[in-house]
Design a protein around this motif. Structure first.
Motif, mmCIF file in Angstrom:
data_model
loop_
_atom_site.group_PDB
_atom_site.id
_atom_site.type_symbol
_atom_site.label_atom_id
_atom_site.label_comp_id
_atom_site.label_asym_id
_atom_site.label_seq_id
_atom_site.Cartn_x
_atom_site.Cartn_y
_atom_site.Cartn_z
ATOM 1 N N PHE A 94 4.107 11.740 -0.619
ATOM 2 C CA PHE A 94 4.040 10.132 -0.093
ATOM 3 C C PHE A 94 5.451 9.698 -0.175
ATOM 4 N N VAL A 95 6.365 8.693 0.946
ATOM 5 C CA VAL A 95 6.614 7.466 0.492
ATOM 6 C C VAL A 95 6.299 6.526 1.241
ATOM 7 N N LEU A 96 7.281 5.462 -0.236
ATOM 8 C CA LEU A 96 6.993 3.889 0.255
ATOM 9 C C LEU A 96 8.206 3.283 1.628
ATOM 10 N N VAL A 97 7.117 2.850 2.917
ATOM 11 C CA VAL A 97 7.797 2.653 3.496
ATOM 12 C C VAL A 97 8.210 1.090 3.282
ATOM 13 N N ALA A 98 9.303 0.992 2.360
ATOM 14 C CA ALA A 98 9.185 -0.548 2.094
ATOM 15 C C ALA A 98 10.544 -1.666 2.536
ATOM 16 N N GLU A 99 9.538 -2.393 3.433
ATOM 17 C CA GLU A 99 9.911 -3.141 5.194
ATOM 18 C C GLU A 99 11.000 -3.991 4.301
ATOM 19 N N ALA A 100 11.697 -4.436 4.974
ATOM 20 C CA ALA A 100 12.637 -5.534 4.137
ATOM 21 C C ALA A 100 13.325 -5.139 3.077
ATOM 22 N N LYS A 101 13.327 -4.894 2.667
ATOM 23 C CA LYS A 101 14.034 -3.541 1.048
ATOM 24 C C LYS A 101 15.442 -2.745 1.328
ATOM 25 N N TRP A 102 16.367 -2.736 0.988
ATOM 26 C CA TRP A 102 17.237 -1.373 0.418
ATOM 27 C C TRP A 102 16.270 -0.276 0.951
ATOM 28 N N GLY A 103 17.040 0.553 1.227
ATOM 29 C CA GLY A 103 16.600 2.167 0.562
ATOM 30 C C GLY A 103 16.661 1.996 -0.247
ATOM 31 N N TYR A 104 16.677 1.788 -1.445
ATOM 32 C CA TYR A 104 17.016 2.176 -2.794
ATOM 33 C C TYR A 104 15.141 1.780 -3.248
ATOM 34 N N TYR B 246 0.912 -8.324 -0.848
ATOM 35 C CA TYR B 246 0.107 -9.110 0.126
ATOM 36 C C TYR B 246 0.755 -9.775 1.486
ATOM 37 N N GLY B 247 1.921 -10.297 1.229
ATOM 38 C CA GLY B 247 2.570 -10.966 2.268
ATOM 39 C C GLY B 247 2.851 -9.776 3.402
ATOM 40 N N GLU B 248 3.112 -8.807 2.811
ATOM 41 C CA GLU B 248 3.473 -7.915 4.560
ATOM 42 C C GLU B 248 1.933 -6.397 4.232
ATOM 43 N N ASP B 249 2.683 -5.810 4.829
ATOM 44 C CA ASP B 249 1.686 -4.744 5.323
ATOM 45 C C ASP B 249 2.261 -3.448 5.283
ATOM 46 N N ILE B 250 2.416 -3.096 3.725
ATOM 47 C CA ILE B 250 3.358 -2.119 3.394
ATOM 48 C C ILE B 250 2.923 -0.521 3.485
ATOM 49 N N TRP C 6 6.690 5.785 11.262
ATOM 50 C CA TRP C 6 5.409 5.654 10.033
ATOM 51 C C TRP C 6 4.327 5.739 10.067
ATOM 52 N N GLU C 7 3.955 6.388 9.255
ATOM 53 C CA GLU C 7 1.735 6.511 9.513
ATOM 54 C C GLU C 7 1.749 6.732 7.643
ATOM 55 N N GLY C 8 0.947 6.014 7.451
ATOM 56 C CA GLY C 8 0.313 6.223 6.493
ATOM 57 C C GLY C 8 -0.759 5.529 6.373
ATOM 58 N N PHE C 9 -1.107 5.388 4.911
ATOM 59 C CA PHE C 9 -2.006 3.962 4.327
ATOM 60 C C PHE C 9 -1.327 2.343 3.879
ATOM 61 N N LEU C 10 -2.353 1.422 3.833
ATOM 62 C CA LEU C 10 -1.113 0.150 3.387
ATOM 63 C C LEU C 10 -1.249 0.236 1.761
ATOM 64 N N LEU C 11 -0.691 0.124 1.039
ATOM 65 C CA LEU C 11 -0.760 0.277 -0.361
ATOM 66 C C LEU C 11 -1.821 -0.479 -0.712
ATOM 67 N N ARG C 12 -1.530 -1.831 -0.204
ATOM 68 C CA ARG C 12 -3.125 -3.095 -0.620
ATOM 69 C C ARG C 12 -4.224 -2.779 -0.791
ATOM 70 N N ASP C 13 -4.002 -1.658 0.525
ATOM 71 C CA ASP C 13 -5.936 -0.935 0.239
ATOM 72 C C ASP C 13 -6.132 -0.114 -1.386
ATOM 73 N N MET C 14 -5.157 0.497 -1.314
ATOM 74 C CA MET C 14 -4.649 1.915 -2.097
ATOM 75 C C MET C 14 -5.438 0.852 -3.409
#
Lengths: 217, 85
Positions: free
Chosen positions: A169-179, A146-150, A107-115
């Motif tokens: 845009f799609v959220l790469v919700a690491e360590a979470k189920w696909g929904y 803030y705990g992860e680079d999402i 995946w390539e994108g920006f951090l949601l945290r930055d936004m």
């Protein structure tokens, strides 16, 4: 052929139909890579289409991504502003769907945290609610970002995200189920409503969506 | 002896039908997961994706048990048939 045999044949055909993929390859702008730094990647076509209203085809000329709610300065970005305005990151992350399939993608994108930082969350904000073009919503505790680079991704396996995978845009919700991996994002709302339930969450799925837990409440 | 055979035949029939129902529900609930938009529309919103998941999970064990009985009765029936000849 007797009734039992006919029933068995129909059952097997239905099973095969139900277990098969969506077929139809997606047209991509460019050539996707299937290996990154020695790691095998899944194809863009390895996903099942299971969105609530089918793939959304968003006209980018009128598209905006809004950051609203409990923020110091509400923001509105065009696609180019969102893509060009923040540091880009690449990351290989596996999406695990509750249906039992998974896809490992670069995946390539920006951090949601930055936004979020650009808008400046108010101190009382503790929940991030994401809105999609098709009306889908999901939410996360603010500290998750803030705990992860999402990432909020706009590229998949080195090509622009196709509509079927959530363009723009799609959220790469690491360590979470696909929904929790919301596609076609149009809004990011900061809230103090910790009990907010998104589309699937209000239908019995877990609020946290943590991969190491059952997706049912 | 004869009564026992009739009882067994009845039980076999029940197992076969229960298995058929379980297979059907297993398939329908499977579709309720993967093709949930269509299934929800066809069932007027009764069989939701969430319900399908639960049903699919619950049905697994009965399906296996019924299948085992189904195979047992079928094999037993064939053995008896051969002996009868």
């Amino acid at each position: 052929m007797g009734g039992k045999e006919i029933f068995a044949v129909i059952a097997v055909l239905l099973l095969l139909l139900g277990c098969s993929g969506d077929g139809g390859a997606i047209e991509l702008e460019g050539t996707e890579i299937l290996e990154y730094e020695g790691q095998d990647l899944s194809s863009v076509n390895a996903f099942r289409e299971n969105s609530i209203k089918g793939p959304q085809h968003i006209g980018i000329e009128n598209y905006t991504l809004e950051v609203t709610g409990l923020v110091e300065t509400p923001r509105t970005y065009t696609y180019d502003e969102a893509v060009g305005g923040f540091q880009a990151y690449k990351k290989v992350v596996t999406l695990d769907c509750v249906e039992g399939w998974s896809a490992t993608i670069l995946w390539e994108g920006f951090l949601l945290r930055d936004m979020l930082e650009d808008a400046g969350p108010n101190p009382e904000a503790n929940t991030v609610i994401l809105h999609a073009y098709d009306g889908y919503t999901t939410s996360f505790p603010l500290e998750y970002f803030y705990g992860e680079d999402i990432l909020v991704a706009y590229k998949i396996n080195n090509v622009t995200l196709p509509a079927e995978r959530g363009y723009p845009f799609v959220l790469v919700a690491e360590a979470k189920w696909g929904y929790k991996w919301i596609k076609w994002i149009t809004g990011i709302e900061l809230s103090d409503d910790e009990s907010y339930e998104g589309f699937w969450e209000s239908r019995g799925y877990s609020d946290s969506g943590d991969l190491n837990e059952s997706f049912f409440d | 002896m004869k009564a026992s055979l009739i009882e067994r035949a009845k039980l076999r029939g029940i197992v076969h039908w229960l298995l058929a129902i379980a297979v059907l529900l297993y398939i329908v609930s499977g579709f309720g997961i993967t093709q949930y938009r269509a299934v929800e529309a066809v069932t007027f919103g009764v069989l939701t994706k969430e319900l399908s998941f639960r049903l699919h999970g619950i049905l697994f064990l009965p399906f296996i048990v019924l299948l085992a009985f189904h195979i047992y009765f079928t094999v037993l029936g064939r053995k008896r048939g051969k002996k009868g000849k």
